[in-house]
Motif scaffolding. Structure first.
Motif, short mmCIF file in Angstrom:
data_model
loop_
_atom_site.label_atom_id
_atom_site.label_comp_id
_atom_site.label_asym_id
_atom_site.label_seq_id
_atom_site.Cartn_x
_atom_site.Cartn_y
_atom_site.Cartn_z
N LEU A 23 0.85 -1.19 0.00
CA LEU A 23 0.00 0.00 0.00
C LEU A 23 0.89 1.24 0.00
O LEU A 23 1.97 1.23 0.58
N ARG A 24 0.42 2.31 -0.64
CA ARG A 24 1.16 3.57 -0.60
C ARG A 24 0.17 4.73 -0.64
O ARG A 24 -0.94 4.60 -1.13
N ASP A 61 -4.39 7.54 4.22
CA ASP A 61 -5.11 7.46 2.95
C ASP A 61 -4.18 6.75 1.96
O ASP A 61 -3.27 7.37 1.41
N LEU A 62 -4.43 5.48 1.76
CA LEU A 62 -3.53 4.65 0.95
C LEU A 62 -4.28 4.05 -0.23
O LEU A 62 -5.51 4.05 -0.27
N GLU A 63 -3.52 3.52 -1.18
CA GLU A 63 -4.10 2.76 -2.27
C GLU A 63 -3.22 1.54 -2.52
O GLU A 63 -2.05 1.51 -2.16
N VAL A 64 -3.82 0.53 -3.14
CA VAL A 64 -3.10 -0.69 -3.44
C VAL A 64 -2.10 -0.41 -4.55
O VAL A 64 -2.47 0.05 -5.64
N ALA A 65 -0.81 -0.67 -4.29
CA ALA A 65 0.24 -0.52 -5.29
C ALA A 65 0.57 -1.87 -5.92
O ALA A 65 1.01 -1.94 -7.06
N HIS A 66 0.38 -2.94 -5.17
CA HIS A 66 0.61 -4.31 -5.65
C HIS A 66 -0.20 -5.24 -4.75
O HIS A 66 -0.28 -5.03 -3.54
N GLY A 74 -4.62 0.52 -7.25
CA GLY A 74 -5.33 1.79 -7.14
C GLY A 74 -6.54 1.73 -6.23
O GLY A 74 -7.14 2.77 -5.92
N ASP A 75 -6.95 0.54 -5.79
CA ASP A 75 -8.09 0.41 -4.88
C ASP A 75 -7.75 1.11 -3.56
O ASP A 75 -6.68 0.93 -3.01
N ALA A 76 -8.66 1.91 -3.05
CA ALA A 76 -8.41 2.75 -1.87
C ALA A 76 -8.51 1.99 -0.56
O ALA A 76 -9.30 1.04 -0.42
N ARG A 77 -7.69 2.40 0.40
CA ARG A 77 -7.73 1.90 1.78
C ARG A 77 -7.52 3.12 2.68
O ARG A 77 -6.51 3.80 2.57
N THR A 78 -8.46 3.39 3.56
CA THR A 78 -8.33 4.49 4.51
C THR A 78 -8.41 3.93 5.92
O THR A 78 -9.37 3.23 6.26
N PHE A 79 -7.39 4.22 6.72
CA PHE A 79 -7.34 3.77 8.11
C PHE A 79 -7.47 4.99 9.00
O PHE A 79 -6.78 5.99 8.81
N SER A 117 -16.59 1.69 -2.71
CA SER A 117 -17.88 1.48 -2.05
C SER A 117 -17.88 2.00 -0.62
O SER A 117 -18.93 2.25 -0.05
N GLY A 118 -16.70 2.15 -0.03
CA GLY A 118 -16.60 2.66 1.34
C GLY A 118 -16.97 1.64 2.40
O GLY A 118 -17.42 1.99 3.48
N THR A 119 -16.81 0.36 2.09
CA THR A 119 -17.08 -0.70 3.07
C THR A 119 -16.16 -0.51 4.27
O THR A 119 -14.95 -0.46 4.13
N ALA A 120 -16.75 -0.39 5.45
CA ALA A 120 -15.96 -0.12 6.65
C ALA A 120 -15.82 -1.36 7.52
O ALA A 120 -16.75 -2.16 7.65
N GLU A 121 -14.66 -1.50 8.09
CA GLU A 121 -14.35 -2.57 9.04
C GLU A 121 -13.86 -1.88 10.31
O GLU A 121 -13.00 -1.01 10.24
#
Length: 180
Positions: A23-24, A61-66, A74-79, A117-121
């Motif tokens: 992630l980056r 605020d990260l995105e999938v790099a690999h 490019g899929d988003a990940r926000t922690f 989609s903003g699916t939260a965990e």
């Protein structure tokens, strides 16, 4: 009282679970800390009192790099996560101090948002309480006894742990009191 903040625009993370992925993106932290100290007129710390607290809020605020699995690059990940501590120390006798501390991570927010989609965990908070007794027999040495009890949220449920420490701390070498 203090305010602080940190911004990293090149945050990179390598995760190996459940599938290796990278992630980056951006990472920032903001917070505040507070301290009140009373220096009693007695000698050797008797009656001295200090209370301090800190709160911080962090966002990645990260995105999938690999990814070795299915999420596209490019899929988003926000922690989002917050944390705080509050602690107090009191000199109850000459050369003797007692201190208490409580800290928590994720007490207000502890979540990961995935994809467009903003699916939260979300995760539960983790907590720890500590007590310390310190004796200072000389200007150059301390003997400390400490207990810490933790209640930690993990993927497999809550884990509780108690830790006990006995420390002897000695100053060696040049000391400011020995300078001309």
């Amino acid at each position: 009282m203090g305010l602080f903040g940190v911004l990293a625009t090149e945050q990179q993370e390598v995760h190996t679970q459940p599938v290796k992925h990278v992630l980056r993106g951006d990472y920032w932290v903001a917070g505040t800390d507070w301290v009140y100290a009373y220096d009693a007129p007695h000698q050797y710390g008797k009656g001295d009192f200090r209370i301090s607290a800190e709160y911080l809020y962090a966002v990645k605020d990260l995105e999938v790099a690999h990814h070795g699995g299915s999420p596209p690059v490019g899929d988003a990940r926000t922690f989002r996560e917050d944390g705080f501590y509050v602690q107090g120390r009191y000199g109850f006798a000459a050369n003797w101090r007692a201190a208490l501390r409580y800290d928590a991570v994720g007490a207000g927010v502890n979540e990961k948002t995935v994809g467009a989609s903003g699916t939260a965990e979300t995760w539960d908070a983790s907590h720890r309480a500590s007590a310390v007794l310190t004796w200072t027999p000389t200007h150059y040495s301390r003997l400390q006894a400490q207990w810490s009890g933790s209640d930690i949220a993990t993927e497999s449920g809550r884990k509780r742990a108690n830790q006990y420490f006995l420390r002897f701390i000695a100053s060696m070498g040049q000391h400011g009191a020995h300078e001309f």
